[in-house]
Design an enzyme around this catalytic site. Structure first.
Site, PDB file in Angstrom:
ATOM      1  N   ILE A 239       2.215  -5.116   8.149  1.00 11.68           N
ATOM      2  CA  ILE A 239       3.629  -4.746   8.232  1.00 11.68           C
ATOM      3  C   ILE A 239       3.772  -3.238   8.071  1.00 11.68           C
ATOM      4  CG2 ILE A 239       5.919  -5.074   7.223  1.00 11.68           C
ATOM      5  CD1 ILE A 239       4.942  -7.773   6.164  1.00 11.68           C
TER       6      ILE A 239
ATOM      7  N   GLY B 251       1.432   4.228   4.413  1.00 11.69           N
ATOM      8  CA  GLY B 251       2.311   3.389   3.612  1.00 11.69           C
ATOM      9  C   GLY B 251       2.745   2.119   4.313  1.00 11.69           C
ATOM     10  N   SER B 252       2.397   0.954   3.769  1.00  9.21           N
ATOM     11  CA  SER B 252       2.672  -0.291   4.478  1.00  9.21           C
ATOM     12  C   SER B 252       2.391  -1.484   3.571  1.00  9.21           C
ATOM     13  CB  SER B 252       1.824  -0.367   5.744  1.00  9.21           C
ATOM     14  OG  SER B 252       0.501   0.054   5.472  1.00  9.21           O
ATOM     15  N   ARG B 253       2.214  -2.676   4.200  1.00 11.87           N
ATOM     16  CA  ARG B 253       2.052  -3.894   3.414  1.00 11.87           C
ATOM     17  C   ARG B 253       1.295  -4.939   4.221  1.00 11.87           C
ATOM     18  NH1 ARG B 253       7.472  -7.042   1.522  1.00 11.87           N
ATOM     19  NH2 ARG B 253       6.768  -9.158   1.921  1.00 11.87           N
TER      20      ARG B 253
ATOM     21  N   MET C 109       0.843  -1.199   0.000  1.00 13.92           N
ATOM     22  CA  MET C 109       0.000   0.000   0.000  1.00 13.92           C
ATOM     23  C   MET C 109       0.877   1.247   0.000  1.00 13.92           C
ATOM     24  SD  MET C 109      -2.829  -1.124   2.873  1.00 13.92           S
ATOM     25  CE  MET C 109      -1.571  -1.632   4.062  1.00 13.92           C
TER      26      MET C 109
END
Length: 232
Positions: free
Chosen positions: A159, A189-191, A102
């Site tokens: 994450i 912002g991440s995953r 993301m």
């Protein structure tokens, strides 16, 4: 009335977790505008971006226990066999991992990929390297959920990324969860990593754009007919 309905349906609601941030950006815009008027408009641009970041749109989720639905909006950044994180207690054998990255313009509300029962939730502190890098799965701060489904236990890992500094999870162990149900959010912002047991076949490709709560990323059964969907 039709114009009103059009405007209402176009405006996406902001998740409540974003209210303090939107308010802070707006107040900062007022202060900056008092110092130097053009700065007010620059601040308002960031305020609108903040509201956009915390948007929480409705999604239509396929209701089929053989389907795995994307837990996040973003780009499919990895599809590979990987040993799951030790804290998930999913064993030492490699599992199919599908990762969705993301960026700061994606919707960051996270949704459950399958229906089942939450077995455990495990938080692990860590670093904040770029979440798109493969090593982020091992090194970065993360929060992992294990969900018991009719196909076995799956792992869903939030994450943190390079900019993200807060992982939110409002789910609890031993609670039931529906596919597409909101369970958390990561700021800026991440995953998301999904770990699937044997029998799951990917239904997405690297680089494909996924939509949380709607895009089918994997399937446990052979091809079937149309499935029922649920709006949430």
């Amino acid at each position: 009335m039709s114009l009103f309905n059009t405007v209402r349906n176009t405006i996406v609601p902001v998740h409540k977790e974003g209210y303090p941030f939107v308010a802070a950006f707006f107040v900062a815009s007022l202060v900056l505008g008092w110092i130097f008027k053009p700065l007010f408009w620059i601040g308002m641009i960031f305020t609108l971006w903040c509201a956009y970041f915390f948007r929480d749109p409705e999604r239509v989720t396929p209701q089929d226990d053989d389907l795995v639905i994307s837990p996040a909006d973003g780009k499919v950044s990895a599809i590979q066999m990987v040993t799951p994180p030790a804290e998930l207690n999913l064993g030492s054998e490699p599992m199919l991992r599908i990762s969705v990255f993301m960026n700061v313009f994606n919707c960051h509300v996270n949704r459950a990929p399958m229906r089942g029962r939450i077995v455990s939730i495990n938080y692990r502190s860590g670093s904040f390297v770029n979440a798109e890098l493969d090593k982020a799965s091992e090194d970065n701060e993360r929060n992992g959920l294990v969900i018991e489904t009719q196909h076995g236990q799956i792992g869903v890992v939030q994450i943190a990324g390079l900019v993200a500094r807060r992982i939110l999870c409002w789910a609890n162990p031993n609670e039931p969860v529906d596919a597409g149900e909101r369970f958390g959010l990561i700021r800026f912002g991440s995953r998301l990593d999904v770990f699937l047991p044997a029998g799951a076949a990917p239904r997405v490709s690297l680089g494909q754009t996924a939509v949380a709560g709607e895009t089918v990323i994997a399937e446990f059964a052979s091809a079937k007919g149309p499935v029922i969907s649920r709006r949430s």
